[in-house]
Design a protein around this motif. Structure first.
Motif, PDB file in Angstrom:
ATOM      1  N   LEU A  14      -5.541 -10.930  -6.735  1.00  0.00           N
ATOM      2  CA  LEU A  14      -6.613 -10.080  -6.218  1.00  0.00           C
ATOM      3  C   LEU A  14      -7.772 -10.928  -5.698  1.00  0.00           C
ATOM      4  N   LEU A  15      -8.167 -11.935  -6.472  1.00  0.00           N
ATOM      5  CA  LEU A  15      -9.291 -12.781  -6.067  1.00  0.00           C
ATOM      6  C   LEU A  15      -8.962 -13.625  -4.831  1.00  0.00           C
ATOM      7  N   ALA A  16      -7.681 -13.866  -4.595  1.00  0.00           N
ATOM      8  CA  ALA A  16      -7.285 -14.660  -3.427  1.00  0.00           C
ATOM      9  C   ALA A  16      -7.127 -13.811  -2.175  1.00  0.00           C
ATOM     10  N   SER A  17      -7.226 -12.498  -2.308  1.00  0.00           N
ATOM     11  CA  SER A  17      -6.986 -11.601  -1.184  1.00  0.00           C
ATOM     12  C   SER A  17      -8.284 -11.300  -0.443  1.00  0.00           C
ATOM     13  N   PRO A  18      -8.371 -11.571   0.858  1.00  0.00           N
ATOM     14  CA  PRO A  18      -9.599 -11.281   1.610  1.00  0.00           C
ATOM     15  C   PRO A  18      -9.965  -9.806   1.630  1.00  0.00           C
ATOM     16  N   SER A  19      -8.977  -8.935   1.424  1.00  0.00           N
ATOM     17  CA  SER A  19      -9.227  -7.490   1.476  1.00  0.00           C
ATOM     18  C   SER A  19      -9.444  -6.879   0.092  1.00  0.00           C
ATOM     19  N   GLY A  20      -9.286  -7.683  -0.966  1.00  0.00           N
ATOM     20  CA  GLY A  20      -9.363  -7.130  -2.315  1.00  0.00           C
ATOM     21  C   GLY A  20      -8.159  -6.283  -2.657  1.00  0.00           C
ATOM     22  N   LEU A  21      -7.048  -6.505  -1.964  1.00  0.00           N
ATOM     23  CA  LEU A  21      -5.808  -5.767  -2.200  1.00  0.00           C
ATOM     24  C   LEU A  21      -4.715  -6.732  -2.615  1.00  0.00           C
ATOM     25  N   VAL A  22      -3.762  -6.231  -3.388  1.00  0.00           N
ATOM     26  CA  VAL A  22      -2.547  -6.987  -3.655  1.00  0.00           C
ATOM     27  C   VAL A  22      -1.382  -6.227  -3.035  1.00  0.00           C
ATOM     28  N   GLU A  23      -0.359  -6.961  -2.632  1.00  0.00           N
ATOM     29  CA  GLU A  23       0.789  -6.323  -2.002  1.00  0.00           C
ATOM     30  C   GLU A  23       1.558  -5.466  -3.000  1.00  0.00           C
ATOM     31  N   THR A  24       1.884  -4.262  -2.588  1.00  0.00           N
ATOM     32  CA  THR A  24       2.782  -3.414  -3.366  1.00  0.00           C
ATOM     33  C   THR A  24       4.223  -3.812  -3.065  1.00  0.00           C
ATOM     34  N   PHE A  25       4.538  -3.866  -1.782  1.00  0.00           N
ATOM     35  CA  PHE A  25       5.825  -4.319  -1.273  1.00  0.00           C
ATOM     36  C   PHE A  25       5.543  -5.315  -0.136  1.00  0.00           C
ATOM     37  N   PRO A  26       6.546  -6.010   0.360  1.00  0.00           N
ATOM     38  CA  PRO A  26       6.277  -7.002   1.411  1.00  0.00           C
ATOM     39  C   PRO A  26       5.485  -6.433   2.585  1.00  0.00           C
ATOM     40  N   HIS A  27       4.359  -7.056   2.871  1.00  0.00           N
ATOM     41  CA  HIS A  27       3.498  -6.712   4.010  1.00  0.00           C
ATOM     42  C   HIS A  27       2.886  -5.315   3.903  1.00  0.00           C
ATOM     43  N   ALA A  28       2.860  -4.746   2.709  1.00  0.00           N
ATOM     44  CA  ALA A  28       2.276  -3.407   2.532  1.00  0.00           C
ATOM     45  C   ALA A  28       1.506  -3.359   1.229  1.00  0.00           C
ATOM     46  N   ALA A  29       0.209  -3.151   1.345  1.00  0.00           N
ATOM     47  CA  ALA A  29      -0.646  -3.000   0.166  1.00  0.00           C
ATOM     48  C   ALA A  29      -1.151  -1.569   0.108  1.00  0.00           C
ATOM     49  N   HIS A  30      -0.980  -0.934  -1.025  1.00  0.00           N
ATOM     50  CA  HIS A  30      -1.455   0.428  -1.240  1.00  0.00           C
ATOM     51  C   HIS A  30      -2.730   0.365  -2.081  1.00  0.00           C
ATOM     52  N   PRO A  31      -3.871   0.769  -1.550  1.00  0.00           N
ATOM     53  CA  PRO A  31      -5.111   0.695  -2.334  1.00  0.00           C
ATOM     54  C   PRO A  31      -5.047   1.409  -3.684  1.00  0.00           C
ATOM     55  N   HIS A  32      -4.248   2.477  -3.781  1.00  0.00           N
ATOM     56  CA  HIS A  32      -4.185   3.152  -5.086  1.00  0.00           C
ATOM     57  C   HIS A  32      -3.481   2.277  -6.128  1.00  0.00           C
ATOM     58  N   ASP A  33      -2.528   1.437  -5.712  1.00  0.00           N
ATOM     59  CA  ASP A  33      -1.904   0.528  -6.670  1.00  0.00           C
ATOM     60  C   ASP A  33      -2.889  -0.539  -7.133  1.00  0.00           C
ATOM     61  N   THR A  34      -3.724  -1.021  -6.216  1.00  0.00           N
ATOM     62  CA  THR A  34      -4.737  -1.997  -6.619  1.00  0.00           C
ATOM     63  C   THR A  34      -5.784  -1.351  -7.520  1.00  0.00           C
ATOM     64  N   ALA A  35      -6.074  -0.063  -7.309  1.00  0.00           N
ATOM     65  CA  ALA A  35      -6.986   0.644  -8.211  1.00  0.00           C
ATOM     66  C   ALA A  35      -6.405   0.701  -9.622  1.00  0.00           C
ATOM     67  N   ALA A  36      -5.084   0.900  -9.711  1.00  0.00           N
ATOM     68  CA  ALA A  36      -4.441   0.884 -11.030  1.00  0.00           C
ATOM     69  C   ALA A  36      -4.550  -0.496 -11.669  1.00  0.00           C
TER      70      ALA A  36
END
Length: 374
Positions: free
Chosen positions: A168-190
């Motif tokens: 998370l800290l390494a991500s410029p968007s504050g997101l982590v990938e859920t699946f390849p090339h796709a980050a879902h903000p609700h998963d990062t909220a979890a």
């Protein structure tokens, strides 16, 4: 022959009577759920707990099973928060349900999506496997409640939490990938909720990561026009690969209530602005004006702009916001579609199965449960 105006009047009267009966019938119990009364909560909890005790992970596994177990753990925990006298009864079941989330057969769909890469065998890498965010949150909460939580699962959990925090800290968007090339903000909220409650469970602080996440939600993930989260994004540059949508925002609002009250409130308000009154029944528009779509492949399709998934998920924002009128409207729609049935001290939603019962227990008992306030 009866004059047309008499027939028309009779039809209108019958329609009004049916509407009045339907809204009354489907709204029964809404007030008790909204207040947090023990009876409806424990009746649905009894069915969810019975399923968790009887379930064989060798028979029921995969994505739907993972969702069932993590939401069962969270829903039962929320009943304990509201009714502490149930703690001794439910905590062992919460631990059982949460621990199942880390079984290899529960994450096979994610391993397949990542071309055979298993989440727990790649913790040092950059692939985030964010679909395990809800599972991590469930285990954080279970560990905070259960001093006897299994040490082997806790060790796995600590390692996953550390990996999520680093990614998370390494991500410029504050997101982590859920699946390849796709980050879902609700998963990062979890994941944010999991970090906050990991602090409660272990005393290890994650202040930097949580502050970073809250900043990026406000500046990168929320669509300024609608207030909704963009459903899918590219985690490196924060570019949206889907539209702002209510279903993911409502789910993120629920998860964010475990991490940060301010973010959770922002997301709740956006979701409820997209709610509509449909003859006393509630519905939530999935898209902002100017956008449209059919929803996710594995969701109930969006119908005339109304998302059944967002409508159900919005129960949690309505309850936590103390919006009794909106909660009641959404509850009516949920009971109309879900068909609740109570017998022998247990309630289940006949049309929804184990996953629906677990998800509704979590949503109907949602409350502010962040990692700072008791």
């Amino acid at each position: 022959m009866t004059p047309w105006w008499i027939r028309a009047t009779g039809f209108v009267v019958a329609l009004i009577a049916f509407r009045s009966f339907a809204t009354w019938w489907c709204g029964r119990g809404a007030e008790a759920w909204f207040r947090g009364d023990a009876e409806p909560q424990t009746q649905l909890a009894a069915d969810v707990a019975a399923f968790e005790q009887e379930d064989d992970p060798r028979q029921f596994n995969g994505k739907m099973a993972l969702w069932t177990h993590q939401m069962a753990a969270l829903g039962l925990a929320q009943v304990v928060f509201e009714h502490p006298e149930r703690k001794a009864e439910y905590v062992p079941i919460i631990t059982r349900a949460a621990s199942k989330c880390f079984l290899p057969e529960m994450r096979g769909f994610g391993t397949e999506a990542w071309s055979g890469e298993d989440a727990f065998k790649s913790l040092e890498g950059s692939h985030a496997h964010g679909y395990l965010g809800g599972a991590a949150l469930a285990i954080s909460v279970a560990r905070a409640l259960d001093p006897a939580f299994p040490a082997d699962v806790a060790k796995q959990h600590d390692a996953l939490i550390a990996a999520f925090e680093r990614r998370l800290l390494a991500s410029p968007s504050g997101l982590v990938e859920t699946f390849p090339h796709a980050a879902h903000p609700h998963d990062t909220a979890a994941i944010a909720g999991a970090l906050a409650w990991h602090t409660r469970a272990t005393g290890r602080v994650h202040t930097q990561a949580l502050s970073y996440w809250t900043d990026k939600v406000r500046t990168k993930q929320i669509d300024p026009a609608s207030g909704l989260l963009v459903q899918r994004m590219e985690h490196r540059n924060g570019r949206g690969t889907d539209f702002p949508r209510a279903s993911g925002t409502a789910l993120a609002a629920y998860y964010a209530s475990y991490a940060d009250r301010g973010i959770a409130a922002l997301l709740r308000e956006a979701v409820l602005r997209h709610a509509s009154d449909l003859w006393g029944f509630g519905g939530v528009r999935e898209y902002e004006d100017g956008h449209s779509g059919f929803g996710e492949d594995d969701d109930v399709p969006v119908l005339l702009g109304i998302s059944p998934t967002a409508t159900v998920f919005a129960l949690a924002p309505a309850r936590v916001s103390e919006n009794a009128a909106e909660f009641t409207r959404l509850y009516r729609t949920t009971t109309l579609a879900g068909v609740p049935y109570t017998s022998g001290g247990r309630t289940r939603f006949l049309a929804l199965g184990p996953i629906g019962n677990a998800v509704l227990l979590a949503l109907l008992t949602a409350r502010t449960a962040d990692g700072v306030a008791p």
